[in-house]
Motif scaffolding. Structure first.
Motif, PDB file in Angstrom:
ATOM      1  N   TYR A 340      19.484 -15.916  13.399  1.00 22.67           N
ATOM      2  CA  TYR A 340      20.979 -15.665  14.237  1.00 22.67           C
ATOM      3  C   TYR A 340      21.891 -16.609  13.405  1.00 22.67           C
ATOM      4  O   TYR A 340      22.945 -16.356  13.117  1.00 22.67           O
ATOM      5  CB  TYR A 340      20.980 -16.032  15.727  1.00 22.67           C
ATOM      6  CG  TYR A 340      20.214 -15.350  16.476  1.00 22.67           C
ATOM      7  CD1 TYR A 340      19.770 -14.124  16.059  1.00 22.67           C
ATOM      8  CD2 TYR A 340      20.044 -15.592  17.615  1.00 22.67           C
ATOM      9  CE1 TYR A 340      19.092 -13.254  16.771  1.00 22.67           C
ATOM     10  CE2 TYR A 340      19.248 -14.710  18.572  1.00 22.67           C
ATOM     11  CZ  TYR A 340      18.774 -13.502  18.286  1.00 22.67           C
ATOM     12  OH  TYR A 340      17.999 -12.714  18.996  1.00 22.67           O
ATOM     13  N   THR A 423      21.359 -12.402  21.134  1.00 23.20           N
ATOM     14  CA  THR A 423      21.352 -11.096  20.580  1.00 23.20           C
ATOM     15  C   THR A 423      22.366 -10.239  20.440  1.00 23.20           C
ATOM     16  O   THR A 423      22.627  -9.533  19.459  1.00 23.20           O
ATOM     17  CB  THR A 423      20.064 -10.770  21.069  1.00 23.20           C
ATOM     18  OG1 THR A 423      19.044 -11.778  21.209  1.00 23.20           O
ATOM     19  CG2 THR A 423      19.492  -9.385  20.354  1.00 23.20           C
ATOM     20  N   VAL A 424      23.158 -10.069  21.579  1.00 24.46           N
ATOM     21  CA  VAL A 424      24.239  -9.170  21.756  1.00 24.46           C
ATOM     22  C   VAL A 424      25.268  -9.521  20.631  1.00 24.46           C
ATOM     23  O   VAL A 424      25.817  -8.621  19.824  1.00 24.46           O
ATOM     24  CB  VAL A 424      25.021  -9.227  23.214  1.00 24.46           C
ATOM     25  CG1 VAL A 424      26.064  -8.123  23.171  1.00 24.46           C
ATOM     26  CG2 VAL A 424      23.804  -8.893  24.190  1.00 24.46           C
ATOM     27  N   LEU A 427      23.933  -8.291  17.153  1.00 26.45           N
ATOM     28  CA  LEU A 427      24.174  -6.901  16.747  1.00 26.45           C
ATOM     29  C   LEU A 427      25.510  -6.677  16.414  1.00 26.45           C
ATOM     30  O   LEU A 427      25.680  -6.050  15.546  1.00 26.45           O
ATOM     31  CB  LEU A 427      23.610  -6.465  17.895  1.00 26.45           C
ATOM     32  CG  LEU A 427      22.106  -6.370  18.354  1.00 26.45           C
ATOM     33  CD1 LEU A 427      21.751  -5.588  19.390  1.00 26.45           C
ATOM     34  CD2 LEU A 427      21.223  -5.872  17.247  1.00 26.45           C
ATOM     35  N   THR A 429      27.719  -8.762  15.304  1.00 27.83           N
ATOM     36  CA  THR A 429      27.983  -9.368  13.773  1.00 27.83           C
ATOM     37  C   THR A 429      27.458  -8.533  12.731  1.00 27.83           C
ATOM     38  O   THR A 429      28.063  -8.341  11.731  1.00 27.83           O
ATOM     39  CB  THR A 429      27.345 -10.734  13.611  1.00 27.83           C
ATOM     40  OG1 THR A 429      28.005 -11.601  14.743  1.00 27.83           O
ATOM     41  CG2 THR A 429      27.506 -11.331  12.486  1.00 27.83           C
ATOM     42  N   ILE A 430      26.246  -7.649  12.773  1.00 30.52           N
ATOM     43  CA  ILE A 430      25.683  -6.869  11.814  1.00 30.52           C
ATOM     44  C   ILE A 430      26.374  -5.701  11.890  1.00 30.52           C
ATOM     45  O   ILE A 430      26.999  -5.164  10.847  1.00 30.52           O
ATOM     46  CB  ILE A 430      24.089  -6.815  12.238  1.00 30.52           C
ATOM     47  CG1 ILE A 430      23.646  -8.234  11.989  1.00 30.52           C
ATOM     48  CG2 ILE A 430      23.581  -5.875  11.018  1.00 30.52           C
ATOM     49  CD1 ILE A 430      21.983  -7.837  12.253  1.00 30.52           C
ATOM     50  N   PHE A 431      26.526  -4.761  13.108  1.00 26.71           N
ATOM     51  CA  PHE A 431      27.030  -3.597  12.983  1.00 26.71           C
ATOM     52  C   PHE A 431      28.723  -3.601  13.365  1.00 26.71           C
ATOM     53  O   PHE A 431      29.200  -2.456  13.153  1.00 26.71           O
ATOM     54  CB  PHE A 431      26.280  -2.661  13.902  1.00 26.71           C
ATOM     55  CG  PHE A 431      24.803  -2.525  13.664  1.00 26.71           C
ATOM     56  CD1 PHE A 431      24.519  -1.795  12.472  1.00 26.71           C
ATOM     57  CD2 PHE A 431      24.012  -3.343  14.373  1.00 26.71           C
ATOM     58  CE1 PHE A 431      23.083  -1.967  12.287  1.00 26.71           C
ATOM     59  CE2 PHE A 431      22.668  -3.323  13.949  1.00 26.71           C
ATOM     60  CZ  PHE A 431      22.324  -2.895  12.939  1.00 26.71           C
TER      61      PHE A 431
END
Length: 571
Positions: A340, A423-424, A427, A429-431
């Motif tokens: 993360y 985790t939310v 995700l 941050t990535i997409f």
């Protein structure tokens, strides 16, 4: 019961986020925006109305703010689980988010002032949450610096009476009368977004709890100034204000980047990176890239909130130590957290294909495409290199270097609540950057550049990453402290802005204010003002009373004399 109400607050924020995102999709599909007018008071042909601006920008921003706030609220349940005043903390966060939402949806300067003041007041309460001397000093610096922006907006409200309404969306004309409003709004935005010379309060506000930092420094308080500049961009871009704003923002980027390389406090490094990204957004606004700046505002909110949450998890595991020189081996102790942390750091650097890349790389390529001053170019890309340098230096000290802090307690991946909600954001941050770029720039074909310029940003990121790892491993990097103490202090202490700010507050605000109160309010002002007027009126009333009394005796004397004269005359 209190814990249940906290969960209700968090769930309500999630519902608001989803609802606003659905509205945003509908507005984008039909290409519409709405201005809602709610009549509050109507009396004798005078009315007071509350206006709400519902467009793609306000709904998307509210959706992101509520989503990040939802994650922060549930993250706080584990991070501050032993706090006895947890309910008050969650309530303050909820009020903070409501103030930010009021500022976002308002096209009216008066309702913007309500949200703006709400942010300032509640941020002060959150910064002093731990109730120690450091927190009190940081809270006072934050409140008094932001108060300058409050005064500027109050003066703008007074000046907009010349136009007959405070709905600024109605009156964007190329008029010299708007020059004064543009100057006031720019100064107000500079105080909230911590541009030079108002930069010192942002690292000082790190005295607040880490969940507050994750919210304040990602999507709410510091972005309020940028959002105000976005809404008022037709005003100040018509004048020469944008050029001065460009210089100030680029200097802010450079100053914060150099300071972060020398900083050893984990939260202050991330705070200085926030300052650098704010300078990037303001510089993009100053050259007319409104949509690009708003896009980077959203992507920055995603990866910066995740970065602060990771920092809070590391600080917990390191026995509340924030000095990166004592950290290390996080990658072996908590692999999931290191994933993360590195994803958010790489997104901050603008590495492909994370959320920061889509917005940051777009702005930098557009700047390469423009005809700009060479000095601004050098400062711009030096600042970008510094961003990568201190990010990789931070990665080296926290992940690669060996652990130096003992005893080492409870640092693992067992906290399911904190890591689950992180985790939310991971995700997103990535997409999130890719998804939002599709939604905002539907008809945008990109910036076409030659291959050397197209890969220039990626190359400087690689160079900066290598330099950051080298500086992290070079233990004698701080030789400047011995050789050149003065220049070392300039670089590390943000060009002495914290000292100048506190000196200005102590002398200009407090000392001169106390002297004025002693000499004028309680001295000559009292003598020639309230008490002086009271004494003059008392003397005048006594004189009038004396004259009236003498006139009464004179009238009685004339009356008796006339009576005697008539008596003798009749006889």
């Amino acid at each position: 019961m209190k814990s249940f109400s906290n969960y209700v607050f968090g769930f309500l924020l999630l519902v608001i986020s989803m609802f606003c995102f659905v509205i945003y999709v509908g507005l984008c599909l039909y290409k519409k925006s709405y201005l809602l007018d709610f009549e509050v008071v109507f009396f004798n042909s005078s009315e007071i109305s509350f206006f709400v601006l519902v467009d793609w920008m306000s709904t998307l921003f509210v959706s992101f703010v509520c989503l990040i706030s939802f994650v922060v609220v549930y993250y706080s349940k584990s991070y501050m689980g032993g706090d006895k005043t947890m309910s008050m903390f969650i309530f303050l966060i909820f009020c903070f988010v409501m103030s930010m939402m009021l500022l976002i949806i308002s096209p009216n300067l008066i309702s913007i002032l309500l949200g703006w003041d709400g942010l300032g007041l509640i941020s002060y309460c959150l910064v002093i949450y731990y109730q120690n001397m450091k927190s009190y000093n940081a809270g006072m610096l934050t409140a008094l610096t932001n108060r300058i922006g409050d005064v500027m907006i109050l003066l703008s409200i007074a000046w907009m009476m010349n136009f007959g309404s405070w709905n600024f969306s109605y009156y964007f004309f190329d008029d010299q009368m708007y020059l004064i409003i543009s100057l006031m709004i720019v100064v107000a935005a500079m105080t909230k977004s911590a541009q030079i010379p108002f930069s010192s309060w942002l690292p000082a506000a790190m005295a607040a709890p880490t969940p507050v930092s994750a919210l304040v420094h990602s999507s709410t308080l510091v972005t309020a100034g940028v959002y105000l500049l976005i809404r008022f961009s037709p005003v100040y871009l018509n004048f020469e204000v944008g050029k001065w704003l460009l210089v100030v923002s680029v200097l802010t980027m450079f100053m914060s980047g150099v300071g972060a390389i020398y900083e050893c406090d984990l939260k202050k490094i991330i705070a200085l990176s926030t300052l650098s990204q704010l300078g990037l957004m303001v510089s993009a606004l100053s050259i007319g890239l409104k949509e690009f700046a708003f896009f980077h505002l959203l992507s920055h909110a995603l990866f910066k909130s995740l970065l602060f949450m990771c920092a809070g998890y590391i600080i917990h595991g390191m026995n509340d130590s924030q000095d990166i020189r004592f950290m290390g081996s996080v990658v072996s102790q908590s692999p999931l957290l290191s994933v993360y942390f590195n994803i958010s750091n790489l997104s901050l650097c603008g590495m492909p294909f994370l959320s920061g890349f889509f917005s940051k790389d777009l702005i930098l390529e557009y700047i390469l495409f423009m005809d700009m001053n060479l000095f601004i170019y050098y400062l711009y890309f030096l600042s970008i290199i510094f961003t990568v340098v201190y990010s990789f230096r931070l990665v080296y000290y926290s992940m690669v270097d060996e652990l130096k802090l003992f005893p080492f307690l409870s640092f693992n991946d067992n906290d399911v609540i904190m890591l689950g909600f992180m985790t939310v954001m991971m995700l997103m941050t990535i997409f999130g950057g890719c998804f939002v770029s599709w939604m905002i720039f539907i008809d945008f074909s990109g910036v076409i550049l030659p291959i050397p310029l197209k890969t220039f940003v990626l190359n400087i990121c690689i160079v900066g990453g290598v330099a950051g790892l080298v500086i992290g491993g070079f233990k004698n990097f701080y030789f400047l402290k011995v050789k050149l103490v003065f220049f070392y202090n300039i670089l590390m202490e943000m060009w002495f802005l914290p000292y100048l700010s506190t000196f200005g507050i102590n002398w200009i605000s407090l000392k001169i204010g106390g002297l004025y109160s002693k000499v004028m309010d309680s001295g000559w002002g009292e003598y020639s003002g309230g008490q002086g007027l009271y004494k003059v009126l008392i003397k005048q009333s006594l004189m009038i009373h004396y004259i009236q009394l003498k006139n009464l005796f004179f009238m009685l004397y004339i009356y008796m004399l006339s009576f005697l004269f008539i008596y003798f005359f009749m006889n």
